[in-house]
Scaffold this motif. Sequence first.
Motif, PDB file in Angstrom:
ATOM      1  N   SER A   4      43.701  52.874  45.262  1.00  0.00           N
ATOM      2  CA  SER A   4      44.510  51.785  44.165  1.00  0.00           C
ATOM      3  C   SER A   4      46.315  52.157  44.921  1.00  0.00           C
ATOM      4  O   SER A   4      45.939  53.157  44.254  1.00  0.00           O
ATOM      5  CB  SER A   4      43.853  51.679  42.761  1.00  0.00           C
ATOM      6  OG  SER A   4      44.334  50.718  42.249  1.00  0.00           O
TER       7      SER A   4
ATOM      8  N   GLN B 111      48.904  41.792  36.230  1.00  0.00           N
ATOM      9  CA  GLN B 111      47.674  42.278  35.504  1.00  0.00           C
ATOM     10  C   GLN B 111      46.879  41.268  35.223  1.00  0.00           C
ATOM     11  O   GLN B 111      45.720  40.581  35.076  1.00  0.00           O
ATOM     12  CB  GLN B 111      47.992  42.684  34.537  1.00  0.00           C
ATOM     13  CG  GLN B 111      48.466  44.296  35.061  1.00  0.00           C
ATOM     14  CD  GLN B 111      49.060  45.419  33.948  1.00  0.00           C
ATOM     15  OE1 GLN B 111      49.117  45.186  33.108  1.00  0.00           O
ATOM     16  NE2 GLN B 111      48.072  46.653  33.661  1.00  0.00           N
TER      17      GLN B 111
ATOM     18  N   THR C 222      45.309  39.558  37.762  1.00  0.00           N
ATOM     19  CA  THR C 222      44.333  40.013  37.834  1.00  0.00           C
ATOM     20  C   THR C 222      42.741  39.555  37.120  1.00  0.00           C
ATOM     21  O   THR C 222      41.151  39.657  37.507  1.00  0.00           O
ATOM     22  CB  THR C 222      44.442  41.343  38.527  1.00  0.00           C
ATOM     23  OG1 THR C 222      45.494  41.637  39.623  1.00  0.00           O
ATOM     24  CG2 THR C 222      42.857  42.280  39.180  1.00  0.00           C
ATOM     25  N   LYS C 223      43.635  39.612  36.004  1.00  0.00           N
ATOM     26  CA  LYS C 223      42.481  39.369  34.875  1.00  0.00           C
ATOM     27  C   LYS C 223      42.112  38.353  34.824  1.00  0.00           C
ATOM     28  O   LYS C 223      40.558  37.953  35.122  1.00  0.00           O
ATOM     29  CB  LYS C 223      43.109  39.910  33.679  1.00  0.00           C
ATOM     30  CG  LYS C 223      42.076  39.754  32.295  1.00  0.00           C
ATOM     31  CD  LYS C 223      43.424  39.583  31.234  1.00  0.00           C
ATOM     32  CE  LYS C 223      41.676  39.962  30.027  1.00  0.00           C
ATOM     33  NZ  LYS C 223      42.596  39.649  29.004  1.00  0.00           N
TER      34      LYS C 223
ATOM     35  N   ASP D 279      39.356  38.313  38.279  1.00  0.00           N
ATOM     36  CA  ASP D 279      38.012  39.335  37.229  1.00  0.00           C
ATOM     37  C   ASP D 279      37.162  38.327  36.534  1.00  0.00           C
ATOM     38  O   ASP D 279      36.195  38.562  36.636  1.00  0.00           O
ATOM     39  CB  ASP D 279      38.592  40.584  36.871  1.00  0.00           C
ATOM     40  CG  ASP D 279      38.955  41.761  37.689  1.00  0.00           C
ATOM     41  OD1 ASP D 279      38.949  41.421  38.539  1.00  0.00           O
ATOM     42  OD2 ASP D 279      39.871  42.181  36.924  1.00  0.00           O
ATOM     43  N   GLU D 280      37.809  37.403  35.881  1.00  0.00           N
ATOM     44  CA  GLU D 280      36.941  36.839  34.744  1.00  0.00           C
ATOM     45  C   GLU D 280      36.297  35.478  35.480  1.00  0.00           C
ATOM     46  O   GLU D 280      34.816  35.205  35.820  1.00  0.00           O
ATOM     47  CB  GLU D 280      37.914  36.287  33.878  1.00  0.00           C
ATOM     48  CG  GLU D 280      38.449  36.416  32.665  1.00  0.00           C
ATOM     49  CD  GLU D 280      39.259  36.211  31.790  1.00  0.00           C
ATOM     50  OE1 GLU D 280      39.580  34.997  31.921  1.00  0.00           O
ATOM     51  OE2 GLU D 280      40.387  36.450  31.123  1.00  0.00           O
TER      52      GLU D 280
ATOM     53  N   VAL E  46      35.315  36.067  38.854  1.00  0.00           N
ATOM     54  CA  VAL E  46      34.483  36.824  39.170  1.00  0.00           C
ATOM     55  C   VAL E  46      32.758  37.648  38.583  1.00  0.00           C
ATOM     56  O   VAL E  46      31.986  37.426  38.829  1.00  0.00           O
ATOM     57  CB  VAL E  46      34.852  37.889  40.170  1.00  0.00           C
ATOM     58  CG1 VAL E  46      33.667  38.585  41.219  1.00  0.00           C
ATOM     59  CG2 VAL E  46      35.596  37.445  41.263  1.00  0.00           C
ATOM     60  N   ASN E  47      33.272  37.484  36.905  1.00  0.00           N
ATOM     61  CA  ASN E  47      32.370  37.762  36.363  1.00  0.00           C
ATOM     62  C   ASN E  47      31.352  36.920  36.001  1.00  0.00           C
ATOM     63  O   ASN E  47      29.635  37.062  35.905  1.00  0.00           O
ATOM     64  CB  ASN E  47      33.122  38.879  35.395  1.00  0.00           C
ATOM     65  CG  ASN E  47      33.171  40.063  35.957  1.00  0.00           C
ATOM     66  OD1 ASN E  47      32.995  40.594  35.982  1.00  0.00           O
ATOM     67  ND2 ASN E  47      34.051  40.618  34.875  1.00  0.00           N
TER      68      ASN E  47
ATOM     69  N   ARG F 240      43.190  39.143  48.139  1.00  0.00           N
ATOM     70  CA  ARG F 240      41.963  38.983  47.072  1.00  0.00           C
ATOM     71  C   ARG F 240      41.431  37.161  47.786  1.00  0.00           C
ATOM     72  O   ARG F 240      40.019  37.407  47.262  1.00  0.00           O
ATOM     73  CB  ARG F 240      42.375  39.492  46.279  1.00  0.00           C
ATOM     74  CG  ARG F 240      41.151  39.566  45.008  1.00  0.00           C
ATOM     75  CD  ARG F 240      41.195  40.669  44.015  1.00  0.00           C
ATOM     76  NE  ARG F 240      39.876  40.555  43.376  1.00  0.00           N
ATOM     77  CZ  ARG F 240      39.688  40.553  42.248  1.00  0.00           C
ATOM     78  NH1 ARG F 240      40.891  40.434  41.135  1.00  0.00           N
ATOM     79  NH2 ARG F 240      38.316  41.127  40.907  1.00  0.00           N
TER      80      ARG F 240
END
Length: 165
Positions: free
Chosen positions: A60, A69, A72-73, A76-77, A79-80, A131
Amino acid sequence: RVEAFRDAASAMEQEKEILLEMIHNIQNSQDMRHISEGEREELNLTANRLMGRTLTVEVSVETIRNAQQHATKMIDEIVNKLLDDLEDAKIRLMSLYGACTSDVPAGPIDQKFQSVVIGCAIEDQKKIKRRLETLLRNLENSEKSITLLEHQKTSVRQSCNSKQD
């Protein structure tokens, strides 16, 4: 030397993503249907072992930036929630990707995400876009695998029903 170190680590990070995608593609390739059950099982065991070993490597390069950030958050939300509603997650990821590209996207653009990405450094924008591309490609490959499996099940059922007649 620090920049060279960071560049090397970034290259390793990308290589890890490529390896994981290659292993996933091999596991879900159509060629796997044309080999014997024993060979398929052996290849899957090897692929799972390699996938596990690859996932143990954490590379990383962090540049702490608030905008990156936040972006990315947001990814990620989604993807979760991917397993809860695959189709909705795909649509949302495509709208995020549309916000990152200069081309005219096929669907809607997430305006909030776009403003966050614009606030990121160019390096971070590229990383975020990469990504999203990888996530969408993996989703597409997974959907193809599911379609192939469904087709195989239907063919087996039809074959079994024909034999019973």
